[in-house]
Design an enzyme around this catalytic site. Structure first.
Site, PDB file in Angstrom:
ATOM      1  N   LYS A 167     -26.805 -32.586   4.355  1.00  0.00           N
ATOM      2  CA  LYS A 167     -27.812 -31.695   3.785  1.00  0.00           C
ATOM      3  C   LYS A 167     -27.880 -30.474   4.685  1.00  0.00           C
ATOM      4  O   LYS A 167     -28.040 -30.605   5.905  1.00  0.00           O
ATOM      5  CB  LYS A 167     -29.183 -32.379   3.717  1.00  0.00           C
TER       6      LYS A 167
ATOM      7  N   SER B 125     -24.643 -30.577   0.511  1.00  0.00           N
ATOM      8  CA  SER B 125     -25.649 -30.156  -0.460  1.00  0.00           C
ATOM      9  C   SER B 125     -26.665 -29.273   0.246  1.00  0.00           C
ATOM     10  O   SER B 125     -27.226 -29.665   1.272  1.00  0.00           O
ATOM     11  CB  SER B 125     -26.339 -31.392  -1.054  1.00  0.00           C
TER      12      SER B 125
END
Length: 367
Positions: A165, A234
């Site tokens: 992330k 992401s």
């Protein structure tokens, strides 16, 4: 000696704030909240800069887990790695996958070979002008190596999926950099998602020896021949550092689960998905006593505008983002082959597999 046991639980959600399935498993004792190391989720937002379903999901999970862990909600996020991927286009079904890790005094009978292991690490917070550049690559490589060590994995070939992330730019962050006399890689919040994803993926590639360490700033989003075969990144607005989760197999794990992967060469590479399934004893030639838990994959519209010689329009559609097209296409392909729509497909695969393709990893339970 096998010293850790990793558990994997896939839980359907009725919305980004739905924590009922996880709480039920905690109440029944199936999940010890103290053992939760990471939670990966698919939420039904747009996957873009303004996809607040990701932040909402994390907030709901932290609030629900806080009393179980005797922590404040913000402390839960410091303890557990949360990676929410927005966008459940097509047949993709919203869900979360919970990973647990516990120490074991004596491994269960019948456990042999390398089994699923998980490790986590985080980078420092980045300055806005560092996103998409060598600083993010270098720091991510260091964190990926630390996560491998945390997972008890020494051989890079035993790493099958690295989920990250990473941050993105906002107008405020761009303005803050400019006030210091610095220039960001881009002033577009949406474009910054790609820069951040790409640099993070290259960091994994450096850590695993897939590419050399002499990557320059200008290589990001340009040198698509440089990529990682296992990275999945992401980007989101809710953080300014990278959270790195390494999934692989280790002799030190007493887990019931095993992970394998393959690399899709393009968005319709069904053979790669079949290969990933076969790698853990699933698919057409499935071994007895194997059960699919989840599939994790990356998807993107090929940057050259074609798929196997035919033109696609994903990059030219001004109504729908190309990442949404790609998630729907790859999600449908994988769901059809796997026999379930609850699969984790994330859009934006810059430097994550070859251009237009991406890694696909499968976790199976060995019953």
């Amino acid at each position: 000696m096998r010293t850790t046991s990793v558990g994997v639980f896939k839980i359907a959600t009725k919305g980004p704030g739905d924590v009922s399935g996880l709480m039920s498993l905690i109440v029944t004792g199936a999940i010890d909240p103290a053992s939760i190391l990471a939670i990966l989720g698919k939420t039904e937002g747009n996957g873009g800069v303004n996809d607040f379903t990701r932040e909402y999901a994390v907030a709901a999970l932290c609030t629900a887990l806080a009393p179980k862990l005797d922590l404040a909600p913000h402390e839960v996020e410091q303890r557990i790695a949360f990676v929410m991927s927005g966008g459940t286009e097509g047949v993709l079904s919203p869900h979360i996958t919970v990973f647990t890790r516990q120490q074991v005094a004596k491994p269960p009978a019948g456990i042999s070979g390398k089994r699923l292991s998980i490790g986590m690490a985080q980078t420092r917070d980045f300055l806005p002008e560092e996103l998409g550049r060598s600083a993010q690559i270098t720091e991510t490589a260091t964190a990926a190596k630390a996560a491998m060590e945390d997972a008890g994995i020494t051989d890079p070939t035993d790493v099958h999926f690295v989920q990250i992330k990473c941050p993105l730019l906002t107008s405020d962050r761009v303005e803050a950099a400019a006030a210091r006399g610095s220039k960001t890689a881009t002033i577009s919040a949406y474009s910054s998602m790609a820069y951040s994803r790409g640099a993070s993926a290259l960091g994994v590639a450096v850590a695993l020896g897939e590419v050399g360490s002499d990557i320059r700033d200008d290589d990001v989003l340009r040198r698509y021949d440089l990529f990682s075969k296992v990275a999945s990144t992401s980007s989101g607005i809710e953080l300014m550092h990278n959270v790195v989760i390494v999934l692989g197999n280790s002799e030190g794990s007493a887990s019931e689960f095993k992970i394998g992967h393959a690399v899709m060469s393009d968005a319709i590479d069904a053979l790669a998905v079949v290969s990933a399934l076969s790698g853990v004893g699933l698919g057409a030639q499935a071994k007895a006593g194997r059960e699919l838990v989840n599939i994790f994959a990356k998807a993107e519209a090929s940057p050259n505008g074609t798929v196997r010689g035919f033109r696609h329009t994903m990059l030219e559609d001004t109504d729908i983002s190309s990442t949404r097209h790609a998630r729907a296409a790859v999600g449908g392909l994988i769901a059809g082959l796997a026999g379930t729509s609850a699969v984790y497909v994330s859009g934006g695969a810059e430097h994550q597999g070859p251009a237009g393709g991406g890694p696909v990893a499968v976790i199976a339970r060995l019953l």
